[in-house]
Design an enzyme around this catalytic site. Structure first.
Site, PDB file in Angstrom:
ATOM      1  CB  CYS A 220      -0.950   0.001   1.199  1.00 37.03           C
ATOM      2  SG  CYS A 220      -0.131   0.085   2.805  1.00 37.03           S
TER       3      CYS A 220
ATOM      4  CG  HIS B  16      27.348 -12.022 -27.501  1.00 35.24           C
ATOM      5  ND1 HIS B  16      26.238 -12.176 -26.711  1.00 35.24           N
ATOM      6  CD2 HIS B  16      27.181 -12.876 -28.557  1.00 35.24           C
ATOM      7  CE1 HIS B  16      25.436 -13.087 -27.241  1.00 35.24           C
ATOM      8  NE2 HIS B  16      25.994 -13.527 -28.359  1.00 35.24           N
TER       9      HIS B  16
END
Length: 660
Positions: free
Chosen positions: A397, A582
């Site tokens: 909350c 890569h």
């Protein structure tokens, strides 16, 4: 109404003064509520050890003044800055707040509420602008010195500019309150405070006006009536007792339980539907609130610190020595007046069960509409099969202290009774952990929860207490625990992380265990681990990783473009918060020697398939890097490891985890 959801269209936004006021109040609450424990600690020290306290002690009393002048404002400023720009914003907020604190003779809470978020915003804009412009290898230098320089400038601005203005404003407010008290008009404040509570506007009033003045008065006089204006449980108690006696049907049956939760638990919103089902009850809570404040003023009542939550227990704990009777008297008078007026209204026209149902819907509508969410909108639904494992459930909350705590307690018992090995806890929206599997929030808070935990399953509910969705969730969790994992996720996410690495580098997929160990000691170096980077696009994150490989001498510059091209073919996100960009194919010719760089993004970078918190740039020429890749694969199989590494501030922790 409750829904299980993972993705939904963005809620429509609506304008209005009420929405803006509540949003402002939520933000003030987010600064104050996480630090309530510190305020209570200060209150106890004051009540116990000052000269007029229960156990006078000159040495321990010396803690009181530094805490109220320095510690508490700094905590508020840190929380405000953190809400804007995480830990970095919090640190800048604390630095900036020192300017207004030192430049004033009074506790500078309003100044802290200004400087904390302001500093967080300034450093956030700076980081957004500087972004990927920082040369690779200079990130830590830029981050540290930018924080120091900007923090210094903001502290100076606070000292000479903001501090004096806030001091004058605070003095003006205090003078106004003194005048109102002198004229005997403070009870009129209930005309605004009581309806504001029911319209969920109380945070702005409480944390923006009442608490700062109350803290200043408590520092000077040892107590303040300001802490009692909004926290008084008397009006709600009297109302609920009247319904308990003169109500009808289920209304009468539910009111006693609500009265206990309200009076002893301090959850005031449980009585809001009982007001809304009969609008004349606004008169009851307003008049009784005025009667309570009048009694407090007459008997010189006050608290030493904020009572949170607003229960009778908290009020008693925060009452000063010899101050119990005035506080109890004010609560009792408010409860009696509320009971008499509410009983009169009920006897003239009794409410029905249908009225209560409509009123509860009205309370939910007020919450939603005030935050710009239409109650007619329904979120997309999903079942738990979209999550491989459910190990941690979070109830969240705004503040993480009230309604979510009740919901977590209730659901935790159900989980325990069902024999499920699942952790259930509660927290504020802003503090939802990265490893949360399932997040339960009220409907109007779900969009914010999704932003904090995008990979979790989200459950939207209209209330935390006795919600029927809990039993349905338990059944689904039990069914899931009895079934094998058949999560409908993409192929790359179904693969074992080690297999993902092997498939990513097919020409280098060698079993190092069977073919001897490879020396990877030079592949990952400490200087190539960069921490606390601001969130950027995946393209910028890949480019930054590539530039780091270039700077480290592992690859030629053209390898960076090959890394970005590779990402366009297939994602290099391999799951569990890790991406390994890569180059492949012809890009291998651009590699000088095998190397790895690790970039940490605490706020994450969005890749196709998930959010990466660790972006590991890889240049693999032969077998040298495979030993480290194997170690990385083993480490990130445990999602909690990635969660921890995404937040560490010492590069040694990453190096010791992944290095050889």
């Amino acid at each position: 109404m409750s829904t299980l959801e993972q993705s939904a269209p963005a809620p429509k936004k609506t304008g209005g003064v009420k929405q803006a006021t509540q949003k402002f109040g939520r933000f003030l609450s987010a600064m104050v509520m996480p630090n309530i424990g510190a305020f209570i600690a200060w209150g106890f020290l004051t009540a116990l050890f000052i000269e007029a306290g229960y156990l006078p002690n000159e040495d321990l009393a010396s803690l009181v003044d530094p805490m109220i002048k320095y510690l508490l404002p700094l905590l508020i400023a840190y929380s405000g800055g953190k809400a804007i720009h995480d830990h970095r914003g919090g640190v800048l907020g604390a630095i900036a707040a020192m300017g207004v604190i030192v430049g004033a003779d009074i506790p500078m809470f309003i100044g802290a509420m200004i400087m904390g978020p302001l500093a967080g915003y300034v450093i956030k804009q700076f980081d957004k602008y500087i972004g990927s412009k920082t040369p690779s290898g200079f990130e830590m230098l830029v981050n540290n010195f930018s924080a120091g320089i900007i923090g210094m400038l903001l502290a100076i601005a606070g000292f000479y500019g903001v501090g004096p203005v806030v001091s004058a404003f605070t003095d003006l407010l205090a003078s106004g309150v003194d005048a109102i008290l002198g004229w005997g008009l403070l009870p009129l404040a209930s005309i605004f405070i009581e309806p504001a509570k029911i319209l969920f506007l109380n945070n702005a009033i409480n944390h923006g006006i009442l608490s700062p003045i109350g803290i200043q008065q408590a520092g000077e006089f040892g107590k303040s009536i300001m802490f009692l204006l909004e926290a008084n449980p008397g009006p709600g108690l009297g109302l609920l007792l009247a319904y308990s006696i003169f109500g009808k049907g289920s209304i009468k049956g539910s009111a006693p339980g609500a009265a206990i939760i309200h009076f002893f638990g301090g959850i005031h919103e449980v009585y809001f539907p009982y007001v809304l089902m009969k609008p004349i009850m606004f008169v009851s809570v307003i008049v009784s609130g005025m009667a309570g404040v009048f009694t407090f003023s007459l008997l010189d009542a006050g608290l030493i610190a904020a009572a949170s939550p607003g229960s009778i227990i908290a009020l008693m704990l925060m009452s000063p020595k010899g101050g119990y009777i005035p506080v109890i008297a004010g609560v009792l008078v408010a409860a009696v007046v509320s009971f008499l007026l509410s009983s009169l209204f009920l006897r003239r026209s009794a409410a029905t069960d249908e009225d209560l149902d409509k009123a509860k819907e009205a309370v939910s509508d007020l919450k939603n509409s005030s935050k710009g969410i239409s109650t007619n909108e329904t979120a997309g639904t999903a079942d738990l099969s979209n999550k491989a494992h459910i190990n941690k459930i979070i109830f969240a909350c705004d503040a993480g202290m009230g309604s979510s705590a009740m919901g977590a307690t209730s659901f935790r018992k159900k989980v325990k009774n069902a024999g499920l090995p699942i952790e259930v806890t509660n927290t504020a929206i802003e503090n939802i952990p990265l490893d949360a599997d399932l997040v339960v929030t009220q409907q109007n808070l779900t969009p914010r929860a999704k932003a904090k935990a995008p990979n979790a399953v989200h459950v939207s509910i209209d209330n935390f207490v006795n919600n029927p969705i809990y039993d349905k969730l338990i059944e689904e969790l039990k069914a899931k625990a009895e079934q094998p994992d058949t999560s409908p996720v993409p192929e790359y996410a179904q693969e074992d992380v080690t297999e993902s690495l092997d498939k990513t580098f097919p020409e280098d997929a060698v079993n190092t265990k069977n073919n001897g160990e490879t020396d990877g000691s030079g592949v990952l170096r400490k200087e190539n681990i960069v921490l606390q980077l601001p969130s950027v696009s995946k393209e910028d994150a890949i480019r930054r990783a590539g530039e780091s490989l270039v700077s480290a001498g592992y690859v030629q510059p053209h390898y960076v473009d090959a890394m970005i091209e590779r990402e366009g073919v297939a994602t290099t996100y391999i799951g569990n918060g890790v991406a390994i960009p890569h180059g492949v194919g012809e890009a291998k010719k651009e590699i000088k020697t095998s190397g790895i760089v690790i970039h940490q993004y605490p706020e994450g970078v969005e890749f196709e398939g998930g959010t990466a918190y660790l972006v590991i740039g890889i240049a693999g020429a032969g077998r040298e890097h495979l030993q480290i890749l194997t170690k990385i694969a083993e480490a990130i199989e445990d999602e909690s490891t990635v969660t921890r590494l995404a937040r560490v501030t010492d590069p040694d922790e990453l190096y010791n985890t992944f290095g050889v």
